[in-house]
Enzyme design. Sequence first.
Site, PDB file in Angstrom:
ATOM      1  N   TYR A  45     -21.991  59.228  48.992  1.00 20.27           N
ATOM      2  CA  TYR A  45     -23.320  59.874  49.357  1.00 20.27           C
ATOM      3  C   TYR A  45     -23.164  61.040  48.310  1.00 20.27           C
ATOM      4  O   TYR A  45     -24.362  61.463  47.935  1.00 20.27           O
ATOM      5  CB  TYR A  45     -23.391  60.085  49.973  1.00 20.27           C
ATOM      6  CG  TYR A  45     -25.589  59.967  50.736  1.00 20.27           C
ATOM      7  CD1 TYR A  45     -26.674  58.971  50.293  1.00 20.27           C
ATOM      8  CD2 TYR A  45     -25.751  61.376  51.340  1.00 20.27           C
ATOM      9  CE1 TYR A  45     -27.528  59.251  50.347  1.00 20.27           C
ATOM     10  CE2 TYR A  45     -27.228  61.951  51.545  1.00 20.27           C
ATOM     11  CZ  TYR A  45     -28.338  59.799  51.049  1.00 20.27           C
ATOM     12  OH  TYR A  45     -29.369  60.223  51.460  1.00 20.27           O
ATOM     13  N   LYS A  84     -30.159  66.509  51.378  1.00 24.41           N
ATOM     14  CA  LYS A  84     -30.843  65.982  52.138  1.00 24.41           C
ATOM     15  C   LYS A  84     -30.810  66.790  53.670  1.00 24.41           C
ATOM     16  O   LYS A  84     -31.190  67.701  54.002  1.00 24.41           O
ATOM     17  CB  LYS A  84     -30.199  64.610  52.618  1.00 24.41           C
ATOM     18  CG  LYS A  84     -30.153  63.362  52.141  1.00 24.41           C
ATOM     19  CD  LYS A  84     -32.458  63.095  51.996  1.00 24.41           C
ATOM     20  CE  LYS A  84     -32.375  62.704  51.395  1.00 24.41           C
ATOM     21  NZ  LYS A  84     -33.931  61.168  51.064  1.00 24.41           N
TER      22      LYS A  84
HETATM   23  P1  NAD Z   1     -37.155  53.365  47.547  1.00 24.80           P
HETATM   24  O1  NAD Z   1     -36.593  53.385  46.460  1.00 24.80           O
HETATM   25  O2  NAD Z   1     -37.586  51.972  48.141  1.00 24.80           O
HETATM   26  O3  NAD Z   1     -38.127  54.268  47.673  1.00 24.80           O
HETATM   27  C1  NAD Z   1     -37.616  55.600  46.941  1.00 24.80           C
HETATM   28  C2  NAD Z   1     -39.067  55.827  45.977  1.00 24.80           C
HETATM   29  O4  NAD Z   1     -38.714  57.645  45.661  1.00 24.80           O
HETATM   30  C3  NAD Z   1     -39.332  55.184  44.910  1.00 24.80           C
HETATM   31  O5  NAD Z   1     -40.870  55.085  45.314  1.00 24.80           O
HETATM   32  C4  NAD Z   1     -39.813  56.012  44.563  1.00 24.80           C
HETATM   33  O6  NAD Z   1     -40.524  55.501  43.490  1.00 24.80           O
HETATM   34  C5  NAD Z   1     -39.495  57.514  44.468  1.00 24.80           C
HETATM   35  N1  NAD Z   1     -39.267  58.118  43.237  1.00 24.80           N
HETATM   36  C6  NAD Z   1     -38.278  58.833  42.782  1.00 24.80           C
HETATM   37  N2  NAD Z   1     -38.092  59.858  42.374  1.00 24.80           N
HETATM   38  C7  NAD Z   1     -39.519  59.792  42.508  1.00 24.80           C
HETATM   39  C8  NAD Z   1     -40.512  61.348  41.282  1.00 24.80           C
HETATM   40  N3  NAD Z   1     -39.128  61.616  40.175  1.00 24.80           N
HETATM   41  N4  NAD Z   1     -42.121  60.332  41.522  1.00 24.80           N
HETATM   42  C9  NAD Z   1     -42.222  60.216  42.345  1.00 24.80           C
HETATM   43  N5  NAD Z   1     -41.535  59.159  43.084  1.00 24.80           N
HETATM   44  C10 NAD Z   1     -40.520  58.861  42.536  1.00 24.80           C
HETATM   45  O7  NAD Z   1     -36.059  53.037  48.807  1.00 24.80           O
HETATM   46  P2  NAD Z   1     -36.221  54.269  50.077  1.00 24.80           P
HETATM   47  O8  NAD Z   1     -34.258  53.665  50.682  1.00 24.80           O
HETATM   48  O9  NAD Z   1     -37.364  53.318  50.578  1.00 24.80           O
HETATM   49  O10 NAD Z   1     -36.253  55.410  50.102  1.00 24.80           O
HETATM   50  C11 NAD Z   1     -37.311  56.521  50.889  1.00 24.80           C
HETATM   51  C12 NAD Z   1     -37.007  57.211  51.279  1.00 24.80           C
HETATM   52  O11 NAD Z   1     -36.094  56.954  52.580  1.00 24.80           O
HETATM   53  C13 NAD Z   1     -35.543  58.180  50.451  1.00 24.80           C
HETATM   54  O12 NAD Z   1     -35.914  59.235  50.792  1.00 24.80           O
HETATM   55  C14 NAD Z   1     -34.625  57.825  50.711  1.00 24.80           C
HETATM   56  O13 NAD Z   1     -33.266  58.801  50.840  1.00 24.80           O
HETATM   57  C15 NAD Z   1     -34.373  57.975  52.790  1.00 24.80           C
HETATM   58  N6  NAD Z   1     -33.907  57.388  52.905  1.00 24.80           N
HETATM   59  C16 NAD Z   1     -33.453  55.821  52.461  1.00 24.80           C
HETATM   60  C17 NAD Z   1     -32.082  54.904  53.688  1.00 24.80           C
HETATM   61  C18 NAD Z   1     -31.671  53.698  52.609  1.00 24.80           C
HETATM   62  O14 NAD Z   1     -31.168  52.982  53.663  1.00 24.80           O
HETATM   63  N7  NAD Z   1     -32.476  52.579  51.708  1.00 24.80           N
HETATM   64  C19 NAD Z   1     -32.008  55.059  54.681  1.00 24.80           C
HETATM   65  C20 NAD Z   1     -31.986  56.864  55.292  1.00 24.80           C
HETATM   66  C21 NAD Z   1     -32.772  57.090  54.641  1.00 24.80           C
HETATM   67  O1  0WE Z   2     -31.183  58.485  50.220  1.00 23.78           O
HETATM   68  C1  0WE Z   2     -30.432  57.168  49.826  1.00 23.78           C
HETATM   69  C2  0WE Z   2     -31.060  56.773  48.478  1.00 23.78           C
HETATM   70  C3  0WE Z   2     -30.192  57.710  47.567  1.00 23.78           C
HETATM   71  C4  0WE Z   2     -30.354  57.215  46.146  1.00 23.78           C
HETATM   72  C5  0WE Z   2     -30.103  56.170  45.688  1.00 23.78           C
HETATM   73  C6  0WE Z   2     -29.908  55.786  44.499  1.00 23.78           C
HETATM   74  C7  0WE Z   2     -29.799  54.681  43.461  1.00 23.78           C
HETATM   75  C8  0WE Z   2     -30.731  54.857  42.387  1.00 23.78           C
HETATM   76  C9  0WE Z   2     -30.655  58.259  45.409  1.00 23.78           C
HETATM   77  N1  0WE Z   2     -30.503  58.458  44.120  1.00 23.78           N
HETATM   78  C10 0WE Z   2     -30.363  56.954  43.548  1.00 23.78           C
HETATM   79  N2  0WE Z   2     -30.316  57.088  42.360  1.00 23.78           N
HETATM   80  C11 0WE Z   2     -30.159  55.769  41.488  1.00 23.78           C
HETATM   81  O2  0WE Z   2     -29.878  55.856  40.534  1.00 23.78           O
HETATM   82  N3  0WE Z   2     -29.776  56.339  50.906  1.00 23.78           N
HETATM   83  C12 0WE Z   2     -30.190  57.122  52.375  1.00 23.78           C
HETATM   84  C13 0WE Z   2     -29.292  54.752  50.825  1.00 23.78           C
HETATM   85  C14 0WE Z   2     -28.040  55.562  50.410  1.00 23.78           C
HETATM   86  O3  0WE Z   2     -27.774  55.416  48.910  1.00 23.78           O
HETATM   87  C15 0WE Z   2     -26.003  55.590  49.824  1.00 23.78           C
HETATM   88  C16 0WE Z   2     -25.978  55.419  50.748  1.00 23.78           C
HETATM   89  C17 0WE Z   2     -27.287  55.325  51.185  1.00 23.78           C
HETATM   90  C18 0WE Z   2     -27.293  55.216  52.747  1.00 23.78           C
HETATM   91  C19 0WE Z   2     -25.095  56.583  48.167  1.00 23.78           C
HETATM   92  C20 0WE Z   2     -23.872  56.052  48.260  1.00 23.78           C
HETATM   93  C21 0WE Z   2     -23.350  55.903  49.816  1.00 23.78           C
HETATM   94  C22 0WE Z   2     -24.232  55.350  50.854  1.00 23.78           C
END
Ligand code: NAD
Ligand code: 0WE
Length: 262
Positions: A156, A163
């Site tokens: 991460y 975060k």
């Molecule tokens: P996702 O890829 O569906 O959403 C990420 C969004 O960020 C996308 O819609 C992307 O277009 C947008 N984004 C990135 N750069 C941008 C920019 N410059 N301008 C506007 N939009 C931008 O993935 P997700 O998992 O739904 O992520 C949403 C949030 O949830 C993130 O903050 C992520 O860190 C958080 N999160 C994800 C998880 C997980 O396991 N997937 C867990 C906890 C928190």
């Molecule tokens: O916040 C996130 C996603 C973060 C994320 C993921 C990507 C993948 C593609 C931010 N930037 C990028 N850039 C890219 O080009 N999560 C909480 C999901 C997530 O991502 C991980 C996790 C978990 C959970 C990455 C490494 C280890 C665990």
Amino acid sequence: MGFLAGKRALVVGVASTRSIAWGVVQALHREGADLALTYQGDKLEERVAKLGDQVNASACLSMDVAEDKDIDRAFDELRETWDQLDIIVHSVGFAPREQLDGRYIDCVTREGFRIAHDISSYSFPAVAKAARPMLRDNASLLTMSYLGAIRAIPNYNVMGPAKASLEANVRFMAADLGRDGIRVNGISAGPMKTLASAGISNFRYMLNYVADGSALKRNATLDDVGNTAAFLGSDLAAGITGEIIYVDCGFNMMGMGFPEQS
Ligand code: NAD
Ligand code: 0WE
């Protein structure tokens, strides 16, 4: 009638039906909120417009949170539809891909750190700043965080510090905007399969590890997060601000596995 009837909600960060933001949109829609969606850049326009149609969205706008001018333009466009706003959900996170695979000190760079903090943390107060003139006096702002803010999680990497900064933004924004009746909270979601987690090394292992280690013995779902977002956006949560609510099926609070349970 849903508990969000009459509320206008802007959701930032829908990219697909797997997006956490999409889980939030569906819950807000079910509870009667009027919706506006924003997406990043023209590539997503068609897909997100179709999703917007599914929830009768009042507006579907492009907004790149990396650019102040683009944030301002999006709000100028939104003002053509709505004069006021009750709920903003910020569901955006990004670090350059190469930041997220390998040892932290090997991966981290000044530019990777800057981008992660800019897009994943600063964009939340940036959006609030642009929205400020439109916000109703009991508005609710919400962002999405992850356990990496407070614990070291493999790969991460720089997203952890980003975060942590986002969660501090929740507290500073809540303290500042509280006098105006505006609440600011975060949801710390358990890991779930989305575009942002696709291609992360060993993500399947991580989902299993977290489900097994959680109190509820399962992974959190888009519905779990969406329902909590709907609650925090509503007047039912009128006394809650500056908080990070864990929607992780009780993973973060466990001290260790209970052998007799597995
Ligand atoms: P996702 O890829 O569906 O959403 C990420 C969004 O960020 C996308 O819609 C992307 O277009 C947008 N984004 C990135 N750069 C941008 C920019 N410059 N301008 C506007 N939009 C931008 O993935 P997700 O998992 O739904 O992520 C949403 C949030 O949830 C993130 O903050 C992520 O860190 C958080 N999160 C994800 C998880 C997980 O396991 N997937 C867990 C906890 C928190
Ligand atoms: O916040 C996130 C996603 C973060 C994320 C993921 C990507 C993948 C593609 C931010 N930037 C990028 N850039 C890219 O080009 N999560 C909480 C999901 C997530 O991502 C991980 C996790 C978990 C959970 C990455 C490494 C280890 C665990």
